[in-house]
Design an enzyme around this catalytic site. Structure first.
Site, short mmCIF file in Angstrom:
data_model
loop_
_atom_site.label_atom_id
_atom_site.label_comp_id
_atom_site.label_asym_id
_atom_site.label_seq_id
_atom_site.Cartn_x
_atom_site.Cartn_y
_atom_site.Cartn_z
CE LYS A 270 -3.64 -2.01 2.99
NZ LYS A 270 -4.81 -1.96 2.10
NE ARG A 344 -10.69 -9.81 -1.98
CZ ARG A 344 -11.05 -8.86 -2.85
NH1 ARG A 344 -11.35 -9.19 -4.11
NH2 ARG A 344 -11.10 -7.59 -2.49
#
Length: 496
Positions: A270, A344
């Site tokens: 990120k 996920r």
């Protein structure tokens, strides 16, 4: 925590150092409003707060006849009072919203008490000079601010006691979640998260199992394990399984939470600005711990399993990589094209584990996608799934609890965006659009056919952590999902 004391007396006769009077829908006509000339002089029109110093009355506006605005106004009032020198405040009972509803009085009392209690919360663990609130007690006079039906007045004391119990349990539970989510990553590791769960389990006499990486290997939870690879020698993963079993259970419910104690994005790193607040990526798992505390203390007639996948997502020599192909617990292969789509992967294996328990309902909570925040804003959670009745029930009961929720629909066109040429499914969409839904559709790949209509996915990425005060939430973690799911479980059991 603010102590609320119920007194069978009139508002005028109740004793406290100051008074709190709500102005509902700009109505200044009721008897508890004093010195109207002063209010007119300062042009106070019933919005925000106004302190009458001479009479020691804090006026708090409730813009509309709405129970949710009453809750918010009560919270704002306490935030104001805690900056002053009053040790106690008295308040009467207000009824806002739909008075025809059978439970209108109870819901108003719940809102009032919860707003009062949550107003004192502030995460100041690391502040050198903590400013402890002088305000310690709220005296609630069991008198209605305006006449209502006799049956309503007769049930006031009973409703007040029930509402106070709810508010005390909910406040404690929300603050457990808030503290955990707000905890910085050097402390709030997967092991720490398990320790918090163990404390909740001990207090509520819950069954708890905490599993390490060896168990994950045995169960072939390879997607979960992959996310932790860079942290394995320092902060290993934990699969946390809490169980509440009442004597009588109408339903078996599995609550699954994403517990990313810190997420730097892995090798798909990120940008620096986007890493800040990623301690909040454990919001879903924290909510599940808080929910077990609520549901156990309320004594709901359901067997509830809380399953949390706790791990970091970091960089290092052993980190999993874009281009890796992982074999999940369900046996499906996953092409990794972005290591920052890691939540996920953890949830895929945790949902598989949850299905092995054969529950009647599965609800997962996750700060899953930035796309959800873009689509719905930072105050609203998304609901996804196949069962329209179940989605509608979660939405309506959640909205009544005071949380903001909206349904997002699956469709076959978005499903194509997570197809892979070299594996069963890809962990990231091939398009920048519809990211919240494609993440939900990815999870759907790991839901067996017999559980498709029993599963809901709740993306709490927006409201789980907001860096400002809003509604009854302080700066930082809110406890998103807890009030909504508690209301959902209660309504679900009414239909059982």
């Amino acid at each position: 925590m603010l102590k609320i004391k119920l007194e069978k007396t009139t508002f005028e006769n109740a004793k406290a150092e100051c008074s709190l009077v709500f102005i509902v829908n700009k109505d200044f006509s009721h008897a508890w409003v004093k010195n109207k000339e002063l209010l007119e002089t300062f042009k106070y029109e019933g919005e925000g707060v106004f302190l009458d110093q001479e009479n020691k009355i804090l006026y708090a506006g409730v813009k509309e006849d709405d129970v949710h605005l009453l809750r918010e106004s009560a919270c704002l009032a306490v935030r104001t009072l805690k900056k002053l020198a009053f040790k106690s405040v008295k308040v009467g009972v207000y009824t806002c919203g739909t008075h025809s509803k059978d439970n209108a009085l109870l819901e108003n009392l719940k809102a009032l008490f919860l707003g009062l209690k949550l107003g004192l919360y502030e995460y100041d663990t690391f502040k050198s000079n903590k400013k402890e609130s002088v305000l310690k007690e709220a005296i609630v006079a069991l008198e209605l601010h305006k006449p209502c039906e006799k049956t309503c007045a007769n049930s006031l004391e009973k409703s007040a006691k029930e509402a106070l119990k709810y508010a005390e349990i909910m406040t404690e539970s929300l603050n457990i979640v808030r503290d955990l989510v707000n905890t910085p990553p050097m402390i709030g590791t997967p092991v720490y998260m398990a320790e918090v769960a163990q404390k909740v389990a001990k207090e509520n006499h819950l069954e708890i199992h905490v599993y390490d990486e060896k168990f994950l290997e045995e169960k072939k939870m390879n997607a979960f394990l992959a996310v932790n690879k860079a942290s394995l020698g320092v902060n290993p993963p934990r699969l946390i399984h809490l169980v509440y079993k009442p004597k009588k259970a109408k339903k078996k419910i599995a609550l699954v939470g994403k517990g990313l104690t810190y997420d730097c994005g892995g090798l798909s790193l990120k940008p620096a600005d986007y890493m800040v607040t990623m301690k909040a990526d454990k919001g879903g798992g924290s909510a599940v711990i808080g929910l077990l505390n609520v549901l156990a203390k309320l004594g709901v007639e359901a067997e509830v399993h809380g399953i949390i996948g706790a791990t970091e997502n970091m960089i290092g020599p052993a980190a999993y990589k874009p281009d890796d192909i992982l074999i999940s617990k369900e046996g499906k292969s996953i092409e990794v094209r972005n290591t920052d789509a890691e939540g996920r992967l953890v949830l895929a294996d945790c949902l598989s584990y949850a299905q092995d328990l054969n529950p009647d309902v599965i609800v997962d909570f996750a700060t899953l996608t930035g796309a959800c925040v873009v689509g719905l804003g930072e105050f609203t959670s998304a609901i996804m799934g196949h069962n329209e009745e179940l989605k509608n029930l979660f939405e309506t009961s959640g909205l009544e609890s005071g949380e903001l929720l909206a349904k997002l629909p699956f469709n076959r066109h978005l499903k194509k965006l997570i197809e892979s040429k070299i594996a069963d499914v890809c962990n990231i969409s091939s398009s920048r659009y519809g990211g919240a839904i494609t993440a939900g559709l990815f999870l759907n790949e790991f839901i067996r056919d017999e559980f498709k209509d029993k599963w809901l996915h709740i993306d709490i990425a927006g409201p789980a952590y907001v860096e400002k005060e809003w509604d009854v939430n302080s700066f930082g973690a809110s406890g998103a999902g807890v009030r909504a799911c508690t209301a959902f479980v209660e309504e679900l059991l009414k239909k059982a």
